[in-house]
Design a protein around this motif. Structure first.
Motif, short mmCIF file in Angstrom:
data_model
loop_
_atom_site.label_atom_id
_atom_site.label_comp_id
_atom_site.label_asym_id
_atom_site.label_seq_id
_atom_site.Cartn_x
_atom_site.Cartn_y
_atom_site.Cartn_z
N GLY A 51 0.82 -1.20 0.00
CA GLY A 51 0.00 0.00 0.00
C GLY A 51 0.85 1.25 0.00
N GLY A 52 0.33 2.30 0.61
CA GLY A 52 1.04 3.57 0.60
C GLY A 52 1.12 4.18 1.99
N SER A 53 2.16 4.97 2.19
CA SER A 53 2.33 5.77 3.41
C SER A 53 2.42 7.22 2.99
N MET A 54 1.71 8.08 3.71
CA MET A 54 1.62 9.49 3.35
C MET A 54 2.04 10.35 4.53
N LEU A 55 2.83 11.35 4.27
CA LEU A 55 3.28 12.29 5.28
C LEU A 55 2.88 13.69 4.85
N ALA A 56 2.59 14.54 5.83
CA ALA A 56 2.45 15.98 5.60
C ALA A 56 3.44 16.66 6.53
N MET A 57 4.28 17.55 5.95
CA MET A 57 5.37 18.17 6.69
C MET A 57 5.38 19.67 6.45
N ARG A 84 -0.13 8.96 7.69
CA ARG A 84 -1.25 8.05 7.45
C ARG A 84 -0.80 6.93 6.53
N GLN A 85 -1.58 5.84 6.55
CA GLN A 85 -1.29 4.70 5.68
C GLN A 85 -2.57 4.18 5.07
N PHE A 86 -2.44 3.50 3.93
CA PHE A 86 -3.56 2.75 3.37
C PHE A 86 -3.00 1.49 2.76
N GLU A 87 -3.84 0.46 2.66
CA GLU A 87 -3.42 -0.81 2.08
C GLU A 87 -4.15 -1.03 0.77
N ALA A 89 -5.07 8.95 -5.20
CA ALA A 89 -5.29 10.40 -5.09
C ALA A 89 -6.28 10.71 -3.98
N LEU A 90 -7.33 9.90 -3.84
CA LEU A 90 -8.33 10.12 -2.78
C LEU A 90 -7.69 9.97 -1.40
N GLU A 91 -6.87 8.93 -1.22
CA GLU A 91 -6.22 8.74 0.08
C GLU A 91 -5.27 9.90 0.38
#
Length: 307
Positions: free
Chosen positions: A183-189, A198-201, A226-228
């Motif tokens: 899946g993906g891991s997302m960061l905001a910095m 956050r993460q999604f699978e 893109a939605l995640e």
């Protein structure tokens, strides 16, 4: 993360260099720089003995940071207790018992603060990384037996934040998206500081699109990603009341997602920088494309530790 927070290893003799490592049941990755040489070395092995890899590469005797993969820990957001930082993890143990699938006595924790919330009238919070002690200890023994001097245990999310600070520096808000097989891991910095993680699978449809990237399936997968990512940006904007990131660093660690950066530019209006880790860390240049993304965090940590 705080070097004392996990509380399950001891510092030892003077190291001969610096190393960063990921270690799972079937794969290891190692980046190191010896004191006697300036050029780092990077390697990835499947089904290999860590001891053989370390000795064969000449990395024995080096101080090592073990970076846990997302599957090896939980990252929880909790209210900050009104105690000194060195007492955070002990004060939070009672909260963790209902959030993890194993006994709290088998939990080991470390914490870092989510900045800026108090100034906006919100309760101060912490990110709490929680791992299962009984799962870590055999790996710690394996690392020691291989001749590495374990000096720190880190987590992938903070390693990716280090990648962003080095690969895409800047004080304005930015996002990071790391795509891996699960899946993906997302960061905001902002200003190089991690605010949101956050993460999604990938679900069954996503996995089907990766195996058989027919045009319609790929478009739906890009829209899902893109939605995640938009949810992460919305949370950052809503919670921290800061300008939403318009820059995105994309690190894709799997094949078959050509065009993802272009799709995210179109769907979200972001300025997308598709990460090329080998440009910042030449030791990655000889590795396969997917491995470069997977090892980028290790290279960034070794570079950060350089004198």
């Amino acid at each position: 993360m705080a070097q004392s927070g996990w509380g399950i290893f001891q510092k030892r003799r003077r190291p001969l260099g610096r190393a960063a490592l990921t270690l799972t049941a079937d794969q290891l990755a190692l980046v190191f720089r010896a004191e006697a040489r300036r050029e780092p070395v990077a390697l990835e092995r499947k089904g290999a003995s860590l001891a053989e890899a370390v000795v064969g590469a000449g990395a024995a005797g080096m101080a090592c940071e073990w970076v846990l993969e997302p599957s090896q820990y939980s990252l929880l957001q909790v209210d900050k207790p009104a105690v000194p930082p060195e007492e955070w993890t002990q004060a939070l143990r009672w909260k963790v018992r209902d959030l993890i699938p194993y006994p709290v006595d088998d939990a080991v924790m470390d914490a870092f603060e989510v900045p800026g919330l108090e100034a906006r009238g919100r309760p101060p919070t912490l990110y709490l990384a929680v791992a299962q002690k009984s799962q870590l200890r055999p790996r710690i023994e394996e690392i020691g037996a291989a001749g590495l001097l374990l000096s720190r245990i880190g987590i992938a999310h903070l390693a990716w934040a280090t990648v962003a600070r080095q690969l895409a520096p800047g004080d304005e808000s930015q996002a990071v998206l790391v795509i891996e097989p699960r899946g993906g891991s997302m960061l905001a910095m902002q200003e190089g500081i991690l605010f949101v993680a956050r993460q999604f699978e990938f679900d069954a449809d996503d996995q089907r699109a990766l195996r058989d990237p027919e045009a319609g399936r790929r478009e739906r997968l890009f829209e899902r990603i893109a939605l995640e990512l938009q949810r992460t940006l919305d949370y950052f904007d809503r919670t921290h009341q800061r300008p939403s990131p318009r820059r995105l660093l994309l690190l894709c660690g799997i094949e078959g997602l050509d065009g993802l950066g272009t799709a995210l530019r179109s769907l979200l209006g972001l300025e997308v920088q598709e990460g090329a880790p080998e440009q910042a860390w030449p030791e990655l240049a000889g590795l396969p494309l997917a491995a470069r993304a997977r090892l980028a965090g290790l290279s960034a940590l070794v570079a950060e530790a350089a004198p």
